[in-house]
Design a protein around this motif. Sequence first.
Motif, short mmCIF file in Angstrom:
data_model
loop_
_atom_site.label_atom_id
_atom_site.label_comp_id
_atom_site.label_asym_id
_atom_site.label_seq_id
_atom_site.Cartn_x
_atom_site.Cartn_y
_atom_site.Cartn_z
N GLU A 1 150.84 59.54 1.56
CA GLU A 1 149.77 59.39 2.53
C GLU A 1 148.42 59.34 1.83
OE1 GLU A 1 147.89 61.41 6.60
OE2 GLU A 1 149.84 62.10 5.82
N ASP A 2 148.22 60.20 0.85
CA ASP A 2 146.99 60.14 0.05
C ASP A 2 146.82 58.78 -0.60
OD1 ASP A 2 145.60 62.48 0.41
OD2 ASP A 2 146.18 63.39 -1.50
N LEU A 3 147.89 58.29 -1.22
CA LEU A 3 147.80 57.01 -1.92
C LEU A 3 147.47 55.88 -0.97
CD1 LEU A 3 150.06 55.71 -4.73
CD2 LEU A 3 149.74 54.27 -2.72
N LEU A 4 148.14 55.83 0.16
CA LEU A 4 147.90 54.74 1.12
C LEU A 4 146.48 54.79 1.66
CD1 LEU A 4 151.29 54.85 3.06
CD2 LEU A 4 150.52 53.03 1.52
N ARG A 5 146.02 55.96 2.05
CA ARG A 5 144.69 56.06 2.65
C ARG A 5 143.60 55.76 1.62
NH1 ARG A 5 145.07 57.70 7.74
NH2 ARG A 5 146.82 59.02 8.40
N SER A 6 143.76 56.26 0.41
CA SER A 6 142.72 56.04 -0.59
C SER A 6 142.62 54.57 -0.97
CB SER A 6 142.97 56.90 -1.83
OG SER A 6 144.18 56.55 -2.46
N ARG A 7 143.75 53.90 -1.09
CA ARG A 7 143.71 52.49 -1.48
C ARG A 7 143.37 51.57 -0.32
NH1 ARG A 7 148.38 52.02 -6.25
NH2 ARG A 7 147.59 53.83 -7.41
N ALA A 8 143.69 51.99 0.89
CA ALA A 8 143.32 51.17 2.05
C ALA A 8 141.83 51.22 2.33
CB ALA A 8 144.10 51.62 3.28
N ALA A 9 141.14 52.22 1.80
CA ALA A 9 139.70 52.37 2.07
C ALA A 9 138.89 51.18 1.59
CB ALA A 9 139.19 53.66 1.43
N ALA A 10 139.41 50.41 0.64
CA ALA A 10 138.68 49.25 0.12
C ALA A 10 138.82 48.04 1.02
CB ALA A 10 139.19 48.91 -1.28
N PHE A 11 139.60 48.13 2.09
CA PHE A 11 139.85 46.98 2.97
C PHE A 11 139.33 47.29 4.37
CE2 PHE A 11 142.81 46.73 -0.45
CZ PHE A 11 142.98 45.37 -0.71
N ALA A 12 138.79 46.28 5.00
CA ALA A 12 138.28 46.43 6.37
C ALA A 12 139.44 46.36 7.36
CB ALA A 12 137.25 45.35 6.67
N ASP A 13 139.34 47.17 8.40
CA ASP A 13 140.27 47.13 9.52
C ASP A 13 141.72 47.34 9.08
OD1 ASP A 13 141.22 47.01 12.07
OD2 ASP A 13 140.97 44.83 12.30
N VAL A 14 141.97 48.49 8.46
CA VAL A 14 143.34 48.89 8.12
C VAL A 14 143.54 50.30 8.66
CG1 VAL A 14 145.01 49.37 6.31
CG2 VAL A 14 143.41 47.47 6.04
N THR A 15 144.61 50.50 9.40
CA THR A 15 144.93 51.84 9.90
C THR A 15 146.23 52.32 9.24
OG1 THR A 15 146.17 50.97 11.78
CG2 THR A 15 143.82 51.39 12.10
N ILE A 16 146.24 53.59 8.87
CA ILE A 16 147.43 54.23 8.30
C ILE A 16 147.84 55.35 9.23
CG2 ILE A 16 148.43 55.39 6.29
CD1 ILE A 16 147.34 52.65 5.57
N GLU A 17 149.08 55.34 9.67
CA GLU A 17 149.55 56.40 10.55
C GLU A 17 150.81 57.01 9.96
OE1 GLU A 17 150.36 57.26 15.30
OE2 GLU A 17 150.06 55.19 14.59
N ASN A 18 150.78 58.32 9.78
CA ASN A 18 151.95 59.05 9.31
C ASN A 18 152.83 59.37 10.53
OD1 ASN A 18 153.84 60.90 8.36
ND2 ASN A 18 152.38 62.04 7.12
N VAL A 19 154.00 58.75 10.59
CA VAL A 19 154.89 58.94 11.74
C VAL A 19 156.16 59.69 11.34
CG1 VAL A 19 154.01 56.91 12.94
CG2 VAL A 19 155.97 56.66 11.39
N THR A 20 156.09 60.42 10.23
CA THR A 20 157.28 61.09 9.69
C THR A 20 157.93 62.01 10.72
OG1 THR A 20 156.37 60.99 7.45
CG2 THR A 20 158.10 62.62 7.87
N GLU A 21 157.13 62.80 11.42
CA GLU A 21 157.70 63.77 12.36
C GLU A 21 157.99 63.16 13.72
OE1 GLU A 21 155.20 67.24 12.40
OE2 GLU A 21 156.19 68.03 10.60
N ARG A 22 157.76 61.88 13.88
CA ARG A 22 158.04 61.21 15.16
C ARG A 22 159.25 60.29 15.09
NH1 ARG A 22 152.20 58.90 15.62
NH2 ARG A 22 153.31 57.23 16.72
#
Length: 819
Positions: free
Chosen positions: A558-579
């Motif tokens: 989750e850290d990796l995805l969110r930190s690297r997605a920050a350089a791109f506009a309009d990207v959402t990261i959702e952790n759905v592990t417990e769902r």
Amino acid sequence: MRQHARVVVIGGGAMGVSLLYHLAKRGWSDIVLVEKHELTAGSTWHAAGLCTHFAHNATIMEMRAHSVRLYREILTAETGLPTGFHASGALRITRSPDRMDEFRHVQGLGRFVGHDFHILSPGELKEIYPLCLTEGIIGAIYEPNDGHVDPTLATNAMAAGARSRGAEIVRHNAVLAIERKASGEWLVRTAQGDITAEHVVNAAGTWCREIGAMMGLDLPVVPMLHQYVVTDTVSEIADRIAAGAKELPIIRDPEESWYLRQERDGYIVGPYERAAQPWAVDGVPPQFGMELLPPDLDRVEHIIALAMERVPALANAGIKTVVNGPITFTPDANPLVGPAFGLANAWLLTGSSMGVMEGGGAGSFLADWIVDGAPPRDALAIDPRRFGNYADRDYRLDKAVEGFGLQFGIHYPNEEREAGRPRRTTPALEMQKSQDAVLGAAYGWERPNWFAVDGADAPLTFRRPGWFDAVRGECLAVRGGVGAIDLSAFSKFEVGGAGASAFMASLGANRPPARQGRIGLVHALTLKGGVASEFTVTRLNDDWFYLTSAALAERHDEDLLRSRAAAFADVTIENVTERRGVLGIMGPRARDLLETVSEADLSNSAFPWLSAQIMRVAGIKTAALRVSYAGELGWELHVQLAQFGKLYDAITRAGRRFDLRPFGIYALNAMRLEKGYRAWGADLTTERTPIEAGLGALVKADGRAFVGREALLERIGKGSWTMALLDIDDDGERLPFYAHAVMQAGRPVGIVTSGAHGFRTGKTLALAYLRPGISPEGLTVSILGKELVARELREAAYDPGNLRLRGVHAAEPVAFTPA
């Protein structure tokens, strides 16, 4: 005190000062350490100062070895200051055959890493430690380069080395608050003023939870009270000193849970009681600094009595001092070294119950990580993100008490410790128990490791385990018919938004699937080109992706995805592990079974390998992925977790006509090794590139930017390691698991990363890295002191053409007969 710094280190114990020193050595002089009391306050000042190389993990072994080198040689040579290091050596004695296996395993790992451990007979033990009685002892391990250090002298020497390179240390300067500025920098408010910094490091030791709360973190750390006794003069030691004898080595008895070291002409004896005592669980008293707790020898006198029986000279000594002070424990007793979850440029260097022993190396490790942007070695055993939000107060307390009491516990392969469980469960748990599931825990999730047959038990062992036949039956059932496995512990993420496609194209060494409904494997890399993470990526539509990864990687990924997605506009990261719950249906009759509970067309043409569809299974909306880590025809069924129990029950009922057999993680591990599949965290780590791991086919580096690309390309052919799939002679007793040395002509040339017996092929298999330039000829694998011949397999041991995965191989039912 400077008002701006590149790094602020909070905490002046051995670990924090070590970081400051090593950052300064890397050329970062604009750094400051703040300490609320004196340097070494908390636990460093009262530590016994033991230093060892002994460890069950290569990273921790090398971290401890760096501490020894630093204290023994480097600091005094650089600063002219003493550290009080005594190169006494160390012994661990045992009366347990299992412990001897553990000693041999650590000896093999040390052989690969480059540290000598000697296995001793009782007679050899007596020669090295003449004051020790050897009755009942079957052997020992000797660590000749171990010793002990003066914690205060060593810390002050590191402080001097840091200051000489421009670092600043400010004592009597409590941290009052930690804030995040709009610029992204950290604002650390202290009693002597504010400091703005790019990086902040929590190295607060005893106070790490208080500092963590200021950072917005709930750290899984508990202070535990540890006592040791310093004796008056021991006549036998005084006589040895007068005769010019060498200092006695440190001696430990892991079964009786004590250590003993010479302190001038007396002893220090340190017991670890099973009924451990936590302290200040909900906050350290504000006035606490360099104080000790009152002695409580009633808690440990029975252990000290055992030490006296083993070393009778101890019984003749009077007590000079009793030290009773806090040391910190995490749930697995390893330190927290690395990034703080969810916070950019925030780091943890704390939680070590052996802060002096590990501090020198841990500071060096984290300094390299901060400066280089990637860890210098595999960090999984110490990365703070190895715990999730399931590690609440009760969990950390239960695990700390367990860990303290098992400070000298045997580290068995496949060991499952019970404290703090269960934490995360699926609605199918009770059904699995009714099927005689033997449960393990992965990142807090309860999941079946194997299913007992006829009440079979499996005591922990380093040798062939009691679950061997049961797992054999599971594997053969999957090969010949169909099996079901709970994979709900997977980490699961959804990536969406208009920028999702561009972001996913930059994520890793492989391109994401280009077409809707297709599945691919993507390895995100570190800045150095090593494997940071492995994702199974399903493209649901143009701007929506579903990612799964290893259970242990949830916070890390989750850290990796969110930190690297920050350089791109309009990207959402959702952790759905417990769902989400995930049920794997694997085997040549998987299609036949699923066709009875779904109206979807599951034919190869309508639902090919490595594709995904949304369909209904037993009336439940399901994302069905046609992938199989077992190497058979199969699907993963991803559903809402609330529906998972219903799905599990429906599949179990429908599977009766197909002799469906539930199987667990042990069987899956054996089957994936028959296919040569690599596992993140074992075979895939930050130390090796995907090309070195044999995954060159999944590297698409042309015309596309991704993190680590240049480093990856630069490393090709330059001192590259290679991964080999080894077929190892089976002696009927030993099985490979991890960290066995691979030998060639009497020298260590590689290391096993994972292993198991392949029941479908009858081969004992292991994946191993071989050093650069090593030909895979004449190899042996050293397992518990015995070298077994190993041959490299040039292709997968099972179904190398992937015919079974592609669903073009008919079912071949195989009757299960116990071996």
